[in-house]
Design an enzyme around this catalytic site. Structure first.
Site, PDB file in Angstrom:
ATOM      1  N   ASN A 231      -6.301  -8.993  -7.421  1.00 22.25           N
ATOM      2  CA  ASN A 231      -6.556  -9.800  -6.026  1.00 22.25           C
ATOM      3  C   ASN A 231      -7.688 -10.485  -5.814  1.00 22.25           C
ATOM      4  O   ASN A 231      -7.694 -11.471  -5.023  1.00 22.25           O
ATOM      5  CB  ASN A 231      -6.192  -8.783  -5.070  1.00 22.25           C
ATOM      6  CG  ASN A 231      -7.315  -7.495  -5.182  1.00 22.25           C
ATOM      7  OD1 ASN A 231      -7.260  -6.705  -6.178  1.00 22.25           O
ATOM      8  ND2 ASN A 231      -8.094  -7.231  -4.340  1.00 22.25           N
TER       9      ASN A 231
ATOM     10  N   SER B 131       4.916  -6.991  -1.613  1.00 25.35           N
ATOM     11  CA  SER B 131       4.475  -6.867  -0.267  1.00 25.35           C
ATOM     12  C   SER B 131       4.960  -8.452   0.357  1.00 25.35           C
ATOM     13  O   SER B 131       4.895  -9.472  -0.205  1.00 25.35           O
ATOM     14  CB  SER B 131       2.950  -6.873   0.275  1.00 25.35           C
ATOM     15  OG  SER B 131       2.930  -6.874   1.629  1.00 25.35           O
TER      16      SER B 131
ATOM     17  N   THR C 161       0.629  -1.217  -0.111  1.00 26.72           N
ATOM     18  CA  THR C 161       0.149   0.237  -0.130  1.00 26.72           C
ATOM     19  C   THR C 161       0.897   1.320  -0.150  1.00 26.72           C
ATOM     20  O   THR C 161       0.615   2.160  -0.710  1.00 26.72           O
ATOM     21  CB  THR C 161      -0.983   0.061   1.125  1.00 26.72           C
ATOM     22  OG1 THR C 161      -1.902  -1.107   1.085  1.00 26.72           O
ATOM     23  CG2 THR C 161      -1.831   1.365   1.409  1.00 26.72           C
TER      24      THR C 161
ATOM     25  N   HIS D 261       4.141 -10.123   3.142  1.00 27.57           N
ATOM     26  CA  HIS D 261       3.177 -10.990   3.791  1.00 27.57           C
ATOM     27  C   HIS D 261       2.245 -11.819   2.613  1.00 27.57           C
ATOM     28  O   HIS D 261       1.587 -12.761   3.199  1.00 27.57           O
ATOM     29  CB  HIS D 261       2.426 -10.195   4.794  1.00 27.57           C
ATOM     30  CG  HIS D 261       1.216  -9.495   4.103  1.00 27.57           C
ATOM     31  ND1 HIS D 261      -0.071  -9.907   3.952  1.00 27.57           N
ATOM     32  CD2 HIS D 261       1.090  -8.195   3.637  1.00 27.57           C
ATOM     33  CE1 HIS D 261      -0.918  -9.068   3.344  1.00 27.57           C
ATOM     34  NE2 HIS D 261       0.097  -8.109   3.063  1.00 27.57           N
TER      35      HIS D 261
ATOM     36  N   CYS E 264     -17.873  -5.714   3.763  1.00 26.01           N
ATOM     37  CA  CYS E 264     -18.775  -5.612   4.777  1.00 26.01           C
ATOM     38  C   CYS E 264     -18.400  -4.570   5.567  1.00 26.01           C
ATOM     39  O   CYS E 264     -17.462  -4.156   5.544  1.00 26.01           O
ATOM     40  CB  CYS E 264     -18.521  -6.822   6.018  1.00 26.01           C
ATOM     41  SG  CYS E 264     -19.231  -8.229   5.181  1.00 26.01           S
TER      42      CYS E 264
END
Lengths: 122, 395
Positions: free
Chosen positions: B159, B207, B80, B209, B331
């Site tokens: 993604n 990234s 990001t 992770h 959500c």
């Protein structure tokens, strides 16, 4: 969802309609905003004056659990059908979802009106 | 009665991956070291020089995993931040040349939101459409570039759907038109053989992770010729050649290095993931009314996104709960927003909402896939049975 709501959602036994149903009444409600649709069925319970309540619904888990609980709380007459407040309290329905629980109340009121116009089977 | 899986199956590897044992070991070794705690910028003393040398080795290993030179890597807090640096940095540097930017509707929020911020600063963004499979339409980029276009941002792998865009073709168009090209490669890293220089991009974000490394660290590849055309967004100690101020997080970088090195040693991994994908798809498609979101060929095998007809999305996700995966809805407390990516592919709100993203990873087993399929079948059957007859007339 609380434990009761999860158990009801996992069960949905009252979404199983009776085989070869006799004459029944039904009421349908939709909420396009939440992609919710539900239908309640009132069946004559064989050999008695009681009314059996069943449902079908495509809805969020809370509303499905509330439909199941509605049928389970019904003891055979429209007077025993729960109010939305009862369902919200029993199932700890999140505040933002309480509006859609009113769909159940609307459907039950519709059924009550139909039943007043004449008993099932007449 | 819905029967739920007795154990949690983790199939959300596109969201994040569990840290690999060698990553944990490398990070703990760094944190427990007598010397590596030193500031890697403090090269006036021995512990600082030791830390700096370790960071340099890590930088070289990570750069190699990206097909980059060590001096082309800027460490960040993740993809990001890397996207923010690339987009704000390039747009602001070139503000006097033009204010037109091109991107794609299906980009990650880490690209969409910085671009929306740039719009509020007076830049104009043209959003490219994709076809129903998620691929950029032929010629769309070339047709959209104008005299005042300064920057394009196109993700390598989506993604949500795993769809691969043709970045070399986009790079060729951008080079011809002197348009800087940034690529978000967070979902491609470790899934495709990445060669940032060969791709022809100016900058590329990754990234740690997503490749079994730690959260909180990532990198921006900045092609050496492009680095002078990037404005920093953080100012301070002048680290990372002035492009990203802040003391380097050595232990995070050590974990990142271990994860990058492990990529080089997993030659059979891709074939194994493909086999798991085939097993998963066969199981999912054994039910009617299941459709694939994405491209059958231009996709990474790790991501499988399907929509299911005749079920409510939120209930489907809830019924699948023993399986950790993602849905196609964002959500919030009041409502669920259907995935903007799937909407951009032309899916209806209902189909977008009833989508599930399965992310297969290094630690996924055949048994995990079988368990997920079994839970999926049980959930869909349970919900369809309770939702049938809604449209019938009174009997």
């Amino acid at each position: 969802m609380n434990a009761l709501a999860t158990r009801l959602f996992d069960s949905l036994n009252c979404a199983i309609l009776p085989d070869s149903p006799a004459v029944c009444r039904s009421a349908v409600m939709h909420d396009p905003g939440s992609h919710s649709a539900l239908r309640f069925f009132a069946y004559p319970d064989r050999g008695s004056e009681k009314i059996m309540l069943r449902f079908r619904a495509s809805a969020c888990p809370d509303l499905l659990a509330a439909c199941e609980l509605t049928c389970r709380m019904s003891t055979g007459s429209p007077e025993s059908w729960p109010a939305a407040d009862d369902l919200i309290r029993e199932l700890d329905i999140p505040i933002e979802k309480t509006g859609r629980i009113l769909l159940i109340e609307d459907a039950l009121n519709d059924l009550r009106r139909q039943l007043k116009s004449g008993p099932i089977g007449q | 009665m819905l029967s739920r899986a007795s154990r949690t199956v983790y199939l959300d590897n596109a969201a994040t991956t569990p840290p690999a044992p060698e990553v944990v070991e490398a990070m703990c070794a760094w944190l427990g070291s007598d010397t590596l705690y030193a500031n890697a910028s403090s090269v006036n003393h021995q512990p600082g020089r030791t830390a700096a040398a370790a960071v340099a080795r890590a930088r070289a290993d990570i750069a190699a995993s990206l097909g980059a030179r060590p001096d082309e890597l800027v460490f960040t807090s993740g993809a990001t931040e890397a996207n923010n640096l690339a987009l704000f940095g390039a747009a602001r540097y070139r503000r006097d040349e033009g204010r037109h930017i091109v991107s794609v509707r299906t980009e990650h929020k880490a690209v969409l939101d910085p671009l929306k911020k740039l719009q509020s600063e007076g830049y104009e963004v043209s959003w490219l459409d994709t076809d129903a499979s998620g691929r950029l339409s032929d010629g769309a980029l070339a047709r959209t570039i104008r005299e005042d276009t300064i920057l394009a941002s196109i993700m390598l792998v989506n993604n949500e759907t795993g769809v691969i865009q043709d970045i070399p073709a986009a790079a060729e168009i951008c080079q011809k038109n002197d348009v800087s090209l940034h690529v978000d490669a967070a979902q491609a890293y470790g899934k495709l053989a990445l060669d940032a220089r060969r791709l022809g991009v100016d900058s590329l974000s990754v990234s740690a992770h997503k490749i079994y490394g730690p959260k909180g660290v990532g990198a921006l590849f900045v092609r050496s010729e492009f680095a002078p055309r990037l404005e920093p967004i953080l100012y301070g100690g002048g680290q990372e050649r002035g492009l990203r101020a802040g003391t380097l997080a050595g232990h995070q970088i050590a974990g990142f290095q271990a994860a990058a090195l492990a990529l080089a040693n997993d030659s059979g991994e891709l074939a194994r993931i493909r086999t798991l994908r085939a097993r998963l798809l066969a199981g999912l498609f054994s039910l009617d009314g299941v459709c694939l979101n994405g491209h059958e060929d231009y996709c990474v095998p790790h991501i499988v996104n399907v929509s299911v007809t005749g079920v409510h999305g939120e209930s489907l996700l809830h019924a699948m709960e023993p399986v950790a995966l993602s849905s196609g809805s964002a959500c919030n407390s009041a409502s669920r927003e259907p995935s903007y990516v799937l909407r951009a592919l032309g899916r209806s709100d209902a189909l977008a909402e009833s989508s599930l993203r399965f992310g297969i990873g290094r630690f996924t087993t055949d048994e995990d896939i079988d368990e997920a399929v079994q839970q999926f079948r049980a959930a869909v059957t349970h919900l369809r049975a309770s939702g049938d007859l809604l449209e019938d007339e009174n009997s």
